[in-house]
Design an enzyme around this catalytic site. Structure first.
Site, mmCIF file in Angstrom:
data_model
loop_
_atom_site.group_PDB
_atom_site.id
_atom_site.type_symbol
_atom_site.label_atom_id
_atom_site.label_comp_id
_atom_site.label_asym_id
_atom_site.label_seq_id
_atom_site.Cartn_x
_atom_site.Cartn_y
_atom_site.Cartn_z
ATOM 1 N N ASP A 34 -13.632 2.079 9.473
ATOM 2 C CA ASP A 34 -12.243 2.453 9.203
ATOM 3 C C ASP A 34 -11.445 2.261 10.497
ATOM 4 O OD1 ASP A 34 -10.814 4.522 6.889
ATOM 5 O OD2 ASP A 34 -9.806 4.231 8.818
ATOM 6 N N ILE A 35 -10.255 1.700 10.356
ATOM 7 C CA ILE A 35 -9.445 1.383 11.533
ATOM 8 C C ILE A 35 -8.909 2.657 12.195
ATOM 9 C CG2 ILE A 35 -7.169 1.093 10.440
ATOM 10 C CD1 ILE A 35 -6.974 -1.603 11.971
ATOM 11 N N ASN A 49 -10.946 8.993 -2.588
ATOM 12 C CA ASN A 49 -9.611 9.502 -2.905
ATOM 13 C C ASN A 49 -9.049 8.713 -4.082
ATOM 14 O OD1 ASN A 49 -9.755 11.200 -0.626
ATOM 15 N ND2 ASN A 49 -9.004 9.555 0.699
ATOM 16 N N GLY A 96 -4.633 11.412 -2.328
ATOM 17 C CA GLY A 96 -4.612 10.873 -0.973
ATOM 18 C C GLY A 96 -4.987 9.410 -0.867
ATOM 19 N N GLN A 97 -5.007 8.689 -2.005
ATOM 20 C CA GLN A 97 -5.350 7.265 -1.931
ATOM 21 C C GLN A 97 -4.165 6.476 -1.382
ATOM 22 O OE1 GLN A 97 -6.665 5.496 -5.640
ATOM 23 N NE2 GLN A 97 -7.381 3.636 -4.608
ATOM 24 N N HIS A 135 -12.710 2.412 -2.792
ATOM 25 C CA HIS A 135 -13.555 2.477 -1.589
ATOM 26 C C HIS A 135 -14.125 3.863 -1.441
ATOM 27 C CE1 HIS A 135 -9.376 3.304 -0.498
ATOM 28 N NE2 HIS A 135 -9.842 4.167 0.393
ATOM 29 N N HIS A 170 -15.444 6.488 1.364
ATOM 30 C CA HIS A 170 -15.489 6.829 2.788
ATOM 31 C C HIS A 170 -16.878 7.372 3.111
ATOM 32 C CE1 HIS A 170 -11.016 6.832 3.513
ATOM 33 N NE2 HIS A 170 -11.017 6.995 2.198
HETATM 34 P P1 5GP Z 1 -7.514 6.025 1.344
HETATM 35 O O1 5GP Z 1 -6.523 7.023 1.863
HETATM 36 O O2 5GP Z 1 -6.872 4.957 0.491
HETATM 37 O O3 5GP Z 1 -8.686 6.698 0.669
HETATM 38 O O4 5GP Z 1 -8.144 5.353 2.615
HETATM 39 C C1 5GP Z 1 -7.717 4.143 3.138
HETATM 40 C C2 5GP Z 1 -8.404 3.998 4.469
HETATM 41 O O5 5GP Z 1 -8.253 2.658 4.902
HETATM 42 C C3 5GP Z 1 -7.808 4.889 5.567
HETATM 43 O O6 5GP Z 1 -8.823 5.758 6.087
HETATM 44 C C4 5GP Z 1 -7.292 3.892 6.609
HETATM 45 O O7 5GP Z 1 -7.507 4.343 7.934
HETATM 46 C C5 5GP Z 1 -8.089 2.643 6.299
HETATM 47 N N1 5GP Z 1 -7.406 1.404 6.611
HETATM 48 C C6 5GP Z 1 -6.115 1.086 6.330
HETATM 49 N N2 5GP Z 1 -5.824 -0.154 6.746
HETATM 50 C C7 5GP Z 1 -6.971 -0.649 7.293
HETATM 51 C C8 5GP Z 1 -7.301 -1.919 7.889
HETATM 52 O O8 5GP Z 1 -6.487 -2.842 7.993
HETATM 53 N N3 5GP Z 1 -8.572 -2.067 8.341
HETATM 54 C C9 5GP Z 1 -9.499 -1.066 8.236
HETATM 55 N N4 5GP Z 1 -10.734 -1.310 8.722
HETATM 56 N N5 5GP Z 1 -9.233 0.131 7.669
HETATM 57 C C10 5GP Z 1 -7.984 0.331 7.204
#
Ligand code: 5GP
Ligand code: ZN
Length: 112
Positions: free
Chosen positions: A32-33, A89, A95-96, A102, A104
């Site tokens: 995760d970035i 999420n 929180g998505q 995906h 985590h």
């Molecule tokens: P969500 O909130 O949708 O469950 O999680 C999305 C996740 O993707 C977040 O934890 C965010 O830090 C990660 N993320 C968003 N953009 C990027 C990216 O460009 N590269 C990577 N490796 N992770 C990302």
């Protein structure tokens, strides 16, 4: 070739950069970035599925596979005994942020 439609599709197709730590026919797992734990990977099906809310019975095997990949990552990183969190999420109030399913994988901090 036209660009794949979403960020995680592009990462899975290696058209966008990511630190990929695991890959097989069905999924990729990459860092995760913005990590929220010392180890924070995203386990991502290569096939585009928007979210838990759009899963169908045809996705059973793929979703089960994602958990087995989480288990494998947990074991390979030495967290099988200490434990880790696998979190999904779904939707705006869940929180998505990225609308490509995906999982985590969070480890290395008590409580995730
Ligand atoms: P969500 O909130 O949708 O469950 O999680 C999305 C996740 O993707 C977040 O934890 C965010 O830090 C990660 N993320 C968003 N953009 C990027 C990216 O460009 N590269 C990577 N490796 N992770 C990302
Ligand atoms: Zn996608």
């Amino acid at each position: 070739m036209p660009e794949a439609p979403c960020l995680f599709c592009r990462i899975a197709a290696r058209e966008s950069p990511a630190e990929i730590e695991y890959e097989d026919d069905l999924v990729v797992a990459f860092k995760d970035i913005y990590p929220k734990a010392p180890i924070h990977l995203l386990i991502v099906p290569k096939r585009h599925i928007e979210s838990v809310a759009t899963l169908t019975p045809d996705d059973r095997t793929l979703v089960g596979h994602c958990f087995l990949v989480a288990r494998r990552i947990g074991e390979s990183k030495g967290f099988a005994e200490r434990g880790y969190r696998v979190n999904v999420n779904c939707g705006p109030e869940g929180g998505q942020v990225v609308y490509h399913l995906h999982f985590h994988f969070l480890a290395g901090r008590r409580g995730g």
